[in-house]
Write a protein that holds these residues in place. Structure first.
Motif, PDB file in Angstrom:
ATOM      1  N   PHE A 118       0.835  -1.205   0.000  1.00  0.00           N
ATOM      2  CA  PHE A 118       0.000   0.000   0.000  1.00  0.00           C
ATOM      3  C   PHE A 118       0.867   1.251   0.000  1.00  0.00           C
ATOM      4  N   PHE A 119       1.922   1.244   0.828  1.00  0.00           N
ATOM      5  CA  PHE A 119       2.792   2.419   0.925  1.00  0.00           C
ATOM      6  C   PHE A 119       3.508   2.683  -0.388  1.00  0.00           C
ATOM      7  N   PHE A 120       4.183   1.654  -0.917  1.00  0.00           N
ATOM      8  CA  PHE A 120       4.984   1.857  -2.125  1.00  0.00           C
ATOM      9  C   PHE A 120       4.114   2.052  -3.363  1.00  0.00           C
ATOM     10  N   THR A 121       2.885   1.502  -3.348  1.00  0.00           N
ATOM     11  CA  THR A 121       2.022   1.608  -4.517  1.00  0.00           C
ATOM     12  C   THR A 121       1.285   2.931  -4.584  1.00  0.00           C
ATOM     13  N   LEU A 122       0.749   3.382  -3.446  1.00  0.00           N
ATOM     14  CA  LEU A 122      -0.133   4.540  -3.474  1.00  0.00           C
ATOM     15  C   LEU A 122       0.404   5.783  -2.759  1.00  0.00           C
ATOM     16  N   LEU A 123       1.267   5.617  -1.765  1.00  0.00           N
ATOM     17  CA  LEU A 123       1.694   6.771  -0.982  1.00  0.00           C
ATOM     18  C   LEU A 123       3.084   7.279  -1.337  1.00  0.00           C
ATOM     19  N   PHE A 124       4.021   6.360  -1.536  1.00  0.00           N
ATOM     20  CA  PHE A 124       5.418   6.748  -1.752  1.00  0.00           C
ATOM     21  C   PHE A 124       5.597   7.736  -2.904  1.00  0.00           C
ATOM     22  N   PRO A 125       4.933   7.555  -4.054  1.00  0.00           N
ATOM     23  CA  PRO A 125       5.116   8.514  -5.153  1.00  0.00           C
ATOM     24  C   PRO A 125       4.762   9.948  -4.783  1.00  0.00           C
ATOM     25  N   PHE A 126       3.797  10.107  -3.869  1.00  0.00           N
ATOM     26  CA  PHE A 126       3.391  11.461  -3.498  1.00  0.00           C
ATOM     27  C   PHE A 126       4.423  12.120  -2.576  1.00  0.00           C
ATOM     28  N   PHE A 127       5.205  11.305  -1.841  1.00  0.00           N
ATOM     29  CA  PHE A 127       6.326  11.862  -1.090  1.00  0.00           C
ATOM     30  C   PHE A 127       7.361  12.424  -2.057  1.00  0.00           C
ATOM     31  N   PHE A 128       7.585  11.708  -3.159  1.00  0.00           N
ATOM     32  CA  PHE A 128       8.490  12.198  -4.198  1.00  0.00           C
ATOM     33  C   PHE A 128       7.973  13.501  -4.780  1.00  0.00           C
ATOM     34  N   LEU A 129       6.681  13.546  -5.069  1.00  0.00           N
ATOM     35  CA  LEU A 129       6.097  14.738  -5.668  1.00  0.00           C
ATOM     36  C   LEU A 129       6.240  15.932  -4.733  1.00  0.00           C
ATOM     37  N   ALA A 130       5.968  15.725  -3.451  1.00  0.00           N
ATOM     38  CA  ALA A 130       6.094  16.808  -2.479  1.00  0.00           C
ATOM     39  C   ALA A 130       7.550  17.245  -2.327  1.00  0.00           C
ATOM     40  N   ILE A 168      -3.216   7.981 -11.909  1.00  0.00           N
ATOM     41  CA  ILE A 168      -3.272   8.912 -13.044  1.00  0.00           C
ATOM     42  C   ILE A 168      -4.262  10.041 -12.758  1.00  0.00           C
ATOM     43  N   PHE A 169      -5.423   9.697 -12.222  1.00  0.00           N
ATOM     44  CA  PHE A 169      -6.461  10.688 -11.932  1.00  0.00           C
ATOM     45  C   PHE A 169      -5.979  11.708 -10.897  1.00  0.00           C
ATOM     46  N   ILE A 170      -5.362  11.207  -9.823  1.00  0.00           N
ATOM     47  CA  ILE A 170      -4.878  12.099  -8.765  1.00  0.00           C
ATOM     48  C   ILE A 170      -3.761  13.000  -9.300  1.00  0.00           C
ATOM     49  N   PHE A 171      -2.853  12.423 -10.077  1.00  0.00           N
ATOM     50  CA  PHE A 171      -1.767  13.220 -10.647  1.00  0.00           C
ATOM     51  C   PHE A 171      -2.307  14.267 -11.622  1.00  0.00           C
ATOM     52  N   THR A 172      -3.355  13.920 -12.344  1.00  0.00           N
ATOM     53  CA  THR A 172      -3.957  14.882 -13.274  1.00  0.00           C
ATOM     54  C   THR A 172      -4.519  16.081 -12.520  1.00  0.00           C
ATOM     55  N   ILE A 173      -5.225  15.818 -11.444  1.00  0.00           N
ATOM     56  CA  ILE A 173      -5.796  16.903 -10.634  1.00  0.00           C
ATOM     57  C   ILE A 173      -4.684  17.769 -10.036  1.00  0.00           C
ATOM     58  N   LEU A 174      -3.689  17.107  -9.423  1.00  0.00           N
ATOM     59  CA  LEU A 174      -2.585  17.848  -8.814  1.00  0.00           C
ATOM     60  C   LEU A 174      -1.813  18.649  -9.867  1.00  0.00           C
ATOM     61  N   GLY A 175      -1.562  18.011 -11.007  1.00  0.00           N
ATOM     62  CA  GLY A 175      -0.826  18.691 -12.068  1.00  0.00           C
ATOM     63  C   GLY A 175      -1.551  19.915 -12.595  1.00  0.00           C
TER      64      GLY A 175
END
Length: 251
Positions: free
Chosen positions: A26-38, A120-127
């Motif tokens: 769960f962490f590496f699939t859904l949360l970890f990428p957003f730590f990178f983004l932040a 993809i959807f979340i990244f689209t909104i954030l982007g």
């Protein structure tokens, strides 16, 4: 034999629950990428934009962070659970039940498509709200993300059939994702790397996905035109799919 829709629904729901219940996946699939983004978003505030490319740090890295997120779904969120089910004998047991293989395989694909589309959807909104994706690029961004997701999932199923141990797969895939991202030009422009790394990049499928994002979002030059990169990704996906059919093991 056709698909069992009731069994398909049950397997999809169960598959999603399993991923959300497993902390590491769960962490590496859904949360970890957003730590990178932040993290990279914060770094972009203190790093001057590139004079050569005319882009800020986060503008260039944004597509690469999404690719990293999709790789997490395709590698850790696909390969590792399949290996674990094989180790525990779940796949072997499923073959002895009335459940047909088509239903099982489609259920696994749907679960990963849902997870990938969420990313993809979340990244689209954030982007969009970060000013990294224009209104006119929203649909192309989503479509490219889906093309990349399909290719990455085929790799995930292939690797799920190759590895025998979850610990080995988790370690290799976790540490292997970043070099793949780096050498695909998603984190650093390929033209600043030594020639040997440029040559290697042409053998990494994610290079063509990266270039497709850069062409559409950033209007950067690439070795192939947009339709050329799309064709390459399609051919790779088909080739890996048939290779997966030949190599996948249920026991």
């Amino acid at each position: 034999m056709g698909m069992d829709k009731i069994a398909l629904k049950f397997l999809v729901i169960t598959g999603l629950k399993e991923i959300f219940r497993e902390p590491k996946i769960f962490f590496f699939t859904l949360l970890f990428p957003f730590f990178f983004l932040a993290m990279f978003g914060g770094m972009s505030m203190v790093i001057d934009p590139s004079e050569e490319l005319g882009l800020s740090f986060i503008e260039y890295l944004f597509p690469g962070i999404l690719i990293f997120a999709l790789l997490s779904v395709g590698f850790l969120g696909t390969s590792v659970p399949l290996i674990e089910m094989r180790q525990k004998g779940i796949l072997k047991t499923l073959r002895t039940t009335p459940l047909n293989e088509i239903t099982f395989i489609f259920s696994q694909i749907i679960v990963r498509l849902i997870l990938g589309f969420m990313q993809i959807f979340i990244f689209t909104i954030l982007g969009f709200f970060m000013g990294l994706i224009s209104l006119g690029n929203i649909i192309p961004f989503i479509l490219i993300g889906l093309i990349g997701l399909v290719m990455i999932l085929t790799f995930g199923f292939l690797l799920g059939g190759i590895f025998n141990k979850t610990e080995l797969a988790s370690g290799v895939l976790s540490f292997g994702m970043m070099p793949l991202i780096m050498l695909s030009g998603a984190m650093l422009p390929l033209h600043i790397l030594p020639d040997v790394f440029k040559t290697i990049s042409y053998f990494i499928p994610f290079t063509y996905l990266t270039e497709l994002f850069h062409q559409v979002l950033l209007d950067l030059d690439a070795a192939l035109p947009i339709y050329g990169n799309v064709i390459v990704l399609f051919v790779i996906s088909v080739a890996i799919f048939f290779l997966t059919k030949l190599t996948f093991r249920w026991t």
